[in-house]
Design an enzyme around this catalytic site. Structure first.
Site, PDB file in Angstrom:
ATOM      1  N   LYS A  76     -11.550  38.363   4.897  1.00 31.37           N
ATOM      2  CA  LYS A  76     -11.351  37.950   3.501  1.00 31.37           C
ATOM      3  C   LYS A  76     -11.229  39.185   2.614  1.00 31.37           C
ATOM      4  CE  LYS A  76     -13.332  34.834  -0.017  1.00 31.37           C
ATOM      5  NZ  LYS A  76     -14.478  33.985  -0.389  1.00 31.37           N
ATOM      6  N   SER A 107     -13.171  29.148  -1.703  1.00 28.91           N
ATOM      7  CA  SER A 107     -12.298  30.270  -2.003  1.00 28.91           C
ATOM      8  C   SER A 107     -11.763  31.002  -0.773  1.00 28.91           C
ATOM      9  CB  SER A 107     -13.037  31.260  -2.891  1.00 28.91           C
ATOM     10  OG  SER A 107     -14.108  31.855  -2.186  1.00 28.91           O
ATOM     11  N   SER A 146     -17.661  28.074  -0.250  1.00 28.05           N
ATOM     12  CA  SER A 146     -16.379  28.756  -0.007  1.00 28.05           C
ATOM     13  C   SER A 146     -16.056  29.077   1.447  1.00 28.05           C
ATOM     14  CB  SER A 146     -16.298  30.037  -0.827  1.00 28.05           C
ATOM     15  OG  SER A 146     -16.027  29.739  -2.171  1.00 28.05           O
TER      16      SER A 146
END
Lengths: 499, 98
Positions: A79, A154, A178
């Protein structure tokens, strides 16, 4: 022959037997990214050169007979919220466009030391604020199951990369869901470890008392292998827990839940949840009963206030954390024409560099913390946090793990909720209590909803530092589901390849 | 609860160092109003007898010996600077006219 559809554990086994090399495995995934990422948009940056050079180094060490860690040579998607030395790190924001960190996050350093091959950085909602990746400054990610839908967020890029076989493993962060929510919406496994279980050093901070790094995989065992590789105490993170890492790999292999008590949270079932979601969850619980577990209904009456408390606490911490983006030492600087003072340049830069949702949360947090409103908003939210923690403590007196759906619905359409912040916030209703209490939770795919054929995730929660419990339950249930289906859930997703 | 006016948002934006356009201020006032309407529910149960929780862990200060260890070089530290001069960060004027 490499097989990108294999599990990470199978790939590791093949590498150890020298059926193929880490370079070949890495190249196969880079080829897959080149083939499908134009459709999925999971990656913001692909580091082909860095990945191949790490793979080559693993191959050389293996040839030399060096002892390697279990995930050496396995590709991974990272990420874009974790700092990786020399590799662009944007956190999905324009304000960090072009920034190349001069250091590695602790998790990245651990991955490199374990010989894991980092393929690139994945898309995300800006500063992890969102539930769909639509808040990324670099365009949204598409759900591999249906390209007109979001993969959640997210950490949507990381989840989509694993679901689309662009990487067998990925790293995400989870502040209010997330990791678990995108895992549920893309049919993969995602884990939010106990708060403090994994170092936050080098992770761009959103809400420091809630943020936690965790693994994504296509199986429970793969997630456990990655969990063990990144977990553990770090002297550079003052909130890191100085205690042994829970034995999650052993737990994932246990395949036995006889005598375990599983609590179904009354407030997170039934009304408000899509019928097809509830149906798959109930079937999964039946399988656990068949495997020898006992189901108990528990009540957590204060959970209904958790979402509201979260949307005061997280923006408050964000308004403070994001003050560091001041255009002085790194990142974007706009309007510095020699005539303006530092504060004016700061304000112009932050206006230009932050997206709509980020500004919304900074302003909300500034309001909640401002004098005259502090007690009514932030103070009240902190009290709700106490109540949520107490609900969990009482429930765990009666049961070993708690379960609920991860999300109220399956993957929603891109654009469906993007103009209604409150509707978007509701998609985290079942995941937020876990972050508030600092415990760990897993999202496990338990089938496809009959209305739309999209994946459904079961959330399994355990007390602080008992993360092994949800791996044990998850591993057992996964095996039961696999024998029922006869094939992995992702074999139902579209192939995407073939131009 | 008082309504959120455009001026309130302008004040908050100033505190947060974000130079918003008039259009954004109007929009944000409406949105803030609706979000606050949803989150003020916390007040229903937050009675005075409940202790606040600020953090999931019972955390304490963490200390270490004050010894010099390798750290980023000057060059590394400045590598992302928007502007630099004489081995330092170069920033816009802070104290007004020289």
């Amino acid at each position: 022959m490499t097989n990108i559809h294999a599990t990470a554990a199978q790939m590791a086994d093949s590498l150890a037997k020298k059926e193929f090399s880490a370079v070949e495995l890495t190249q196969a995934h880079l080829d897959r990214i080149a083939e499908v990422d134009g459709k999925v948009n999971a990656f913001l940056h692909v580091d082909s050169q860095g990945a191949l050079s790490q793979a080559k180094s693993v191959d050389e060490k293996r040839a030399a007979g060096e002892k390697l860690s279990p995930l050496a040579g396995i590709p991974l998607a990272l990420k874009d919220i974790l700092a990786q030395e020399g590799v662009p790190t944007t956190a999905g924001s324009k304000i960090l466009q072009g920034w190349r960190p001069p250091y590695d996050a602790t998790v990245v350093a651990k991955l490199k030391a374990a010989g894991v091959v980092i393929l690139g950085k994945t898309n995300m909602d800006e500063f992890a604020m969102g539930s769909s990746t639509e808040n990324s400054a670099y365009g949204t990610t598409q759900n591999p199951w249906d390209l007109t839908r979001t993969p959640g967020g997210s950490s949507g890029g990381s989840a989509a990369a694993v679901a689309a076989f662009e990487a067998p493993l990925a790293i995400g962060t989870d502040t209010g869901g997330s990791i678990r929510q995108p895992a549920a919406l893309t049919g993969i496994v995602g884990v939010k470890p106990t708060y403090g279980g994994v170092s936050r050093y080098g992770v761009v901070a959103y809400s420091s008392s809630l943020d936690q790094v965790g693994p994504f995989g296509r199986t429970v065992l793969d997630s456990a292998l990655l969990h063990e590789a990144i977990a553990g105490h770090d002297e550079r993170d003052s909130t890191s827990i100085n205690a042994p890492v829970p034995q999650v790999v052993t737990a994932a292999k246990k395949l036995d839940v006889k005598g375990m008590k599983i609590g179904v949270i009354k407030e997170l079932s039934g009304a408000g949840f899509q019928a097809g979601v509830s149906e798959r969850i109930n079937e999964a619980l039946d399988l656990l009963v068949e495997a020898g577990a006992q189901i108990v209904e528990v009540s957590c009456p204060n959970f209904e206030y958790a979402l509201a408390a979260y949307y005061l606490i997280a923006p408050s911490e964000a308004s403070s954390n994001l003050a560091r983006f001041d255009s002085m030492r790194y990142g974007l600087r706009v309007g510095d024409d020699g005539s303006k003072g530092a504060e004016e340049v700061m304000s112009i830069t932050r206006e230009a560099g932050f997206g709509k949702e980020v500004k919304r949360r900074i302003i909300l947090g500034t309001y909640a913390l401002s004098s005259g409103y502090y007690d009514a908003y932030y103070g009240s939210a902190q009290k709700v946090r106490t109540l949520v923690k107490q609900d969990f403590e009482k429930a765990f007196e009666k049961v070993d793990v708690l379960v609920s759906p991860v999300t109220p619905t399956t993957a929603f359409k891109i654009g469906e909720k993007s103009n209604d912040p409150v509707a978007m916030y509701l998609s985290d209703i079942a995941t937020i209590p876990v972050n508030m209490a600092g415990i760990g939770g897993m999202s496990l795919p338990v089938g496809l909803a009959k209305e739309d054929g999209l994946p459904v995730g079961l959330q399994i929660m355990a007390p602080v530092m008992q993360d092994d419990r949800f791996y044990r339950v998850g591993g057992t249930l996964e095996a039961a589901l696999l024998s029922k289906w006869g094939k992995p859930i992702l074999s139902n997703a579209p192939e995407l390849g073939g131009k | 609860m008082a309504a959120i006016s455009r001026d309130d948002v302008a004040h908050l934006a100033k505190l947060a160092r974000i130079e918003m356009t008039p259009d954004e201020l109007d929009h944000m006032a409406t949105e803030l109003e609706s979000i606050l309407g949803a989150v003020k529910r916390v007040q229903e149960v937050a009675t005075s007898d409940i202790a606040p929780t600020s953090h999931p862990l019972a955390i304490f200060n963490v200390f270490r010996e004050d010894v010099v260890k390798p750290s980023l070089t000057n060059e590394q530290s400045l590598s992302g600077a928007p502007a630099k001069a004489e081995d330092r960060f170069k920033v816009p004027q802070i104290l007004g006219e020289e």
